[in-house]
Design an enzyme around this catalytic site. Sequence first.
Site, PDB file in Angstrom:
ATOM      1  N   LYS A   1     -96.053 -12.739 -12.357  1.00  0.00           N
ATOM      2  CA  LYS A   1     -96.067 -12.851 -11.070  1.00  0.00           C
ATOM      3  C   LYS A   1     -95.883 -14.519 -10.861  1.00  0.00           C
ATOM      4  O   LYS A   1     -96.527 -15.326 -11.603  1.00  0.00           O
ATOM      5  CB  LYS A   1     -97.179 -12.447 -10.330  1.00  0.00           C
ATOM      6  CG  LYS A   1     -97.491 -12.695  -9.026  1.00  0.00           C
ATOM      7  CD  LYS A   1     -96.764 -11.555  -8.080  1.00  0.00           C
ATOM      8  CE  LYS A   1     -96.525 -11.908  -6.531  1.00  0.00           C
ATOM      9  NZ  LYS A   1     -95.289 -12.546  -6.617  1.00  0.00           N
TER      10      LYS A   1
ATOM     11  N   GLN B   1     -99.138 -21.337 -13.980  1.00  0.00           N
ATOM     12  CA  GLN B   1     -99.317 -19.940 -13.047  1.00  0.00           C
ATOM     13  C   GLN B   1    -100.262 -19.036 -13.624  1.00  0.00           C
ATOM     14  O   GLN B   1    -100.793 -18.352 -13.199  1.00  0.00           O
ATOM     15  CB  GLN B   1     -97.684 -19.287 -13.127  1.00  0.00           C
ATOM     16  CG  GLN B   1     -97.638 -18.208 -11.767  1.00  0.00           C
ATOM     17  CD  GLN B   1     -97.839 -18.837 -10.307  1.00  0.00           C
ATOM     18  OE1 GLN B   1     -96.883 -19.684 -10.062  1.00  0.00           O
ATOM     19  NE2 GLN B   1     -98.342 -18.461  -9.554  1.00  0.00           N
TER      20      GLN B   1
ATOM     21  N   LYS C   1    -103.715 -19.992 -13.080  1.00  0.00           N
ATOM     22  CA  LYS C   1    -104.034 -19.888 -11.628  1.00  0.00           C
ATOM     23  C   LYS C   1    -104.037 -18.544 -11.269  1.00  0.00           C
ATOM     24  O   LYS C   1    -105.250 -18.063 -10.596  1.00  0.00           O
ATOM     25  CB  LYS C   1    -102.535 -20.465 -10.795  1.00  0.00           C
ATOM     26  CG  LYS C   1    -102.757 -20.471  -9.405  1.00  0.00           C
ATOM     27  CD  LYS C   1    -101.320 -20.640  -8.839  1.00  0.00           C
ATOM     28  CE  LYS C   1    -100.903 -21.950  -9.100  1.00  0.00           C
ATOM     29  NZ  LYS C   1     -99.880 -22.547  -8.341  1.00  0.00           N
TER      30      LYS C   1
ATOM     31  N   LYS D   1     -92.635 -17.569 -13.781  1.00  0.00           N
ATOM     32  CA  LYS D   1     -91.628 -18.605 -12.620  1.00  0.00           C
ATOM     33  C   LYS D   1     -90.156 -18.411 -13.020  1.00  0.00           C
ATOM     34  O   LYS D   1     -89.772 -18.165 -14.092  1.00  0.00           O
ATOM     35  CB  LYS D   1     -92.183 -19.850 -12.968  1.00  0.00           C
ATOM     36  CG  LYS D   1     -92.103 -20.936 -11.627  1.00  0.00           C
ATOM     37  CD  LYS D   1     -92.739 -20.828 -10.702  1.00  0.00           C
ATOM     38  CE  LYS D   1     -92.856 -21.338  -9.444  1.00  0.00           C
ATOM     39  NZ  LYS D   1     -93.892 -21.560  -8.629  1.00  0.00           N
TER      40      LYS D   1
ATOM     41  N   GLY E   1     -91.291 -16.553  -3.330  1.00  0.00           N
ATOM     42  CA  GLY E   1     -90.888 -17.989  -3.008  1.00  0.00           C
ATOM     43  C   GLY E   1     -91.324 -19.280  -3.622  1.00  0.00           C
ATOM     44  O   GLY E   1     -92.672 -19.332  -4.201  1.00  0.00           O
ATOM     45  N   ASP E   2     -90.570 -20.440  -3.608  1.00  0.00           N
ATOM     46  CA  ASP E   2     -91.149 -21.791  -3.943  1.00  0.00           C
ATOM     47  C   ASP E   2     -90.270 -22.693  -3.337  1.00  0.00           C
ATOM     48  O   ASP E   2     -89.858 -22.262  -2.234  1.00  0.00           O
ATOM     49  CB  ASP E   2     -91.280 -21.817  -5.521  1.00  0.00           C
ATOM     50  CG  ASP E   2     -92.114 -23.027  -5.923  1.00  0.00           C
ATOM     51  OD1 ASP E   2     -93.197 -22.890  -5.858  1.00  0.00           O
ATOM     52  OD2 ASP E   2     -91.558 -24.086  -6.436  1.00  0.00           O
TER      53      ASP E   2
ATOM     54  N   THR F   1    -100.764 -20.817   1.274  1.00  0.00           N
ATOM     55  CA  THR F   1    -100.954 -21.632   0.235  1.00  0.00           C
ATOM     56  C   THR F   1    -101.407 -22.992   0.859  1.00  0.00           C
ATOM     57  O   THR F   1    -102.847 -23.630   0.492  1.00  0.00           O
ATOM     58  CB  THR F   1     -99.749 -22.130  -0.452  1.00  0.00           C
ATOM     59  OG1 THR F   1     -99.200 -20.877  -0.879  1.00  0.00           O
ATOM     60  CG2 THR F   1    -100.193 -23.123  -1.663  1.00  0.00           C
TER      61      THR F   1
ATOM     62  N   ASN G   1     -93.538 -25.547   3.267  1.00  0.00           N
ATOM     63  CA  ASN G   1     -94.495 -24.609   3.625  1.00  0.00           C
ATOM     64  C   ASN G   1     -95.962 -24.930   3.206  1.00  0.00           C
ATOM     65  O   ASN G   1     -96.795 -24.565   4.313  1.00  0.00           O
ATOM     66  CB  ASN G   1     -94.029 -23.251   2.895  1.00  0.00           C
ATOM     67  CG  ASN G   1     -95.108 -22.229   2.785  1.00  0.00           C
ATOM     68  OD1 ASN G   1     -95.957 -21.922   1.957  1.00  0.00           O
ATOM     69  ND2 ASN G   1     -94.842 -21.204   3.984  1.00  0.00           N
TER      70      ASN G   1
ATOM     71  N   SER H   1     -99.929 -13.039  -2.146  1.00  0.00           N
ATOM     72  CA  SER H   1     -98.701 -12.295  -2.758  1.00  0.00           C
ATOM     73  C   SER H   1     -99.465 -10.977  -3.187  1.00  0.00           C
ATOM     74  O   SER H   1     -99.012  -9.724  -3.135  1.00  0.00           O
ATOM     75  CB  SER H   1     -97.877 -12.932  -3.622  1.00  0.00           C
ATOM     76  OG  SER H   1     -97.221 -13.944  -2.943  1.00  0.00           O
TER      77      SER H   1
END
Length: 445
Positions: A90, A111, A114, A126, A165-166, A210, A241, A377
């Site tokens: 993820k 990630q 996290k 990622k 997204g990023d 976020t 964002n 998410s």
Amino acid sequence: MPPVVEQIYDDVLRRNPGEVEFHQAVREVLESLAVVLTRHSEYTEMKTVERICEPERQIIFRVPWQDDRGEVHINRGFRVEFNSALGPYKGGLRFHPSVNLSIIKFLGFEQVFKNALTGMPIGGGKGGSDFDPKGRSDAEIMRFCQSFMTELYRHLGEYTDVPAGDIGVGSREIGYLFGQYKRITNRYESGVLTGKGLGWGGSLVRTEATGYGAAFFADEMLQARGESFDGQRVVISGSGNVAVYGVEKVHQLGGTAVACSDSSGYVVDEKGIDLDVLKQVKEVERGRIGDYADRVASATFVEGGSIWDVPCDLAIPSATQNELDGDAATTLARNGCRYVVEGANMPSTPDAVRVFREAGIAFAPGKAANAGGVATSALEMQQNASRDRWTFEHTEARLEEVMRGIHARCHETAEEYGSPGDLVLGANVAGFLQVAEAVHALGLV
Ligand code: NAP
């Protein structure tokens, strides 16, 4: 570097030459792990750290597409499936010209920890492309997304790998990516992507998650020191964002965000950033941050320059990696900043983190403070799996609970491992232990 992890780091350098961002991210984690390895010899014997530093799979592919004038372009696509001990890979997709394997690997590595910190069943990965969406028409964006997904789809699945997204990938891009996935597979597999639109499987609060999450985390840090957001002056870099919804939640919690930025410069608005204008400029018109100052009398625009020159109590870097260096950190400290909370991934350089430590600035690393996006998410995946849709209030309450929980885990782990108040160590050790236990339990795979 502590001797017990030195060999591991040397091997990472040797096997991944030139990948400076990846080296930086690994080094920061390894520096925290010496204390764990001395307590848990099984992780040394089973080479658990070495296994976590090596991605399970790295996919690099060609993305050909045509622009509106018929010119052919070739971009490079990436997906690094880093670790799936806790659940499907993820992590987001980034479309930005700076994207390369090193950046995707650093983001994927971060990630893993996290996602573990959220306590949710998600592994880490990622992806992205060196495609530059700036100035591209909707039709060009769609064609690029379709070409990108035409290769990527074979690696995805709601139980396999679930991107989001990023930078450069918002709900418009997720829509085009999901549409192409659905077309190729003939499956309405909602849980294969997150950050979807609200009308077709998205979750309320995912857009805000976020930025909101980083503000909740900052609130916990303030409370841990007997303070609150009341009267705090906040500077938030970026105006994407994370930054926009960071501003929103900071204001709701009683602080005042006085500055934000984009790659062209920064604006200062002593009255507090006017969120409606910011959203209009950035989300509706996709304009430049200078447009904000053209519309708000109390604001000034500084072209170029460093947003970290603006005095504040609390800084939330929310633009990109390594945007806040040692000099900027020194300026922040000199101007009385007492808290730095990373909204972006690794926005502070190692020099900056050293300055924060020496100046006694409370510091939260991104892998803890910006986990609200991926946590929501995971909530989106839960809703998709149960064909349910939660209210804004319920979803936000879950997000808040997760963020306050992450702070508590980092705080307690730092104490348990002999470094009270060190949220970097707390996040790295707590995240590592969660992943390591699963890696160990699943055997040598
Ligand atoms: P975004 O919506 O694309 O916004 C990025 C913002 O940062 C834009 O305002 C951009 O300005 C600015 N920026 C980029 N490079 C810059 C630079 N060198 N100097 C100054 N400003 C710069 O991206 P985002 O989703 O907010 O992500 C921001 C950061 O948060 C990234 O590190 C990302 O990995 C991290 N993050 C995001 C999420 C999420 O849910 N979105 C979750 C966790 C972590 P321009 O428009 O001028 O380029």
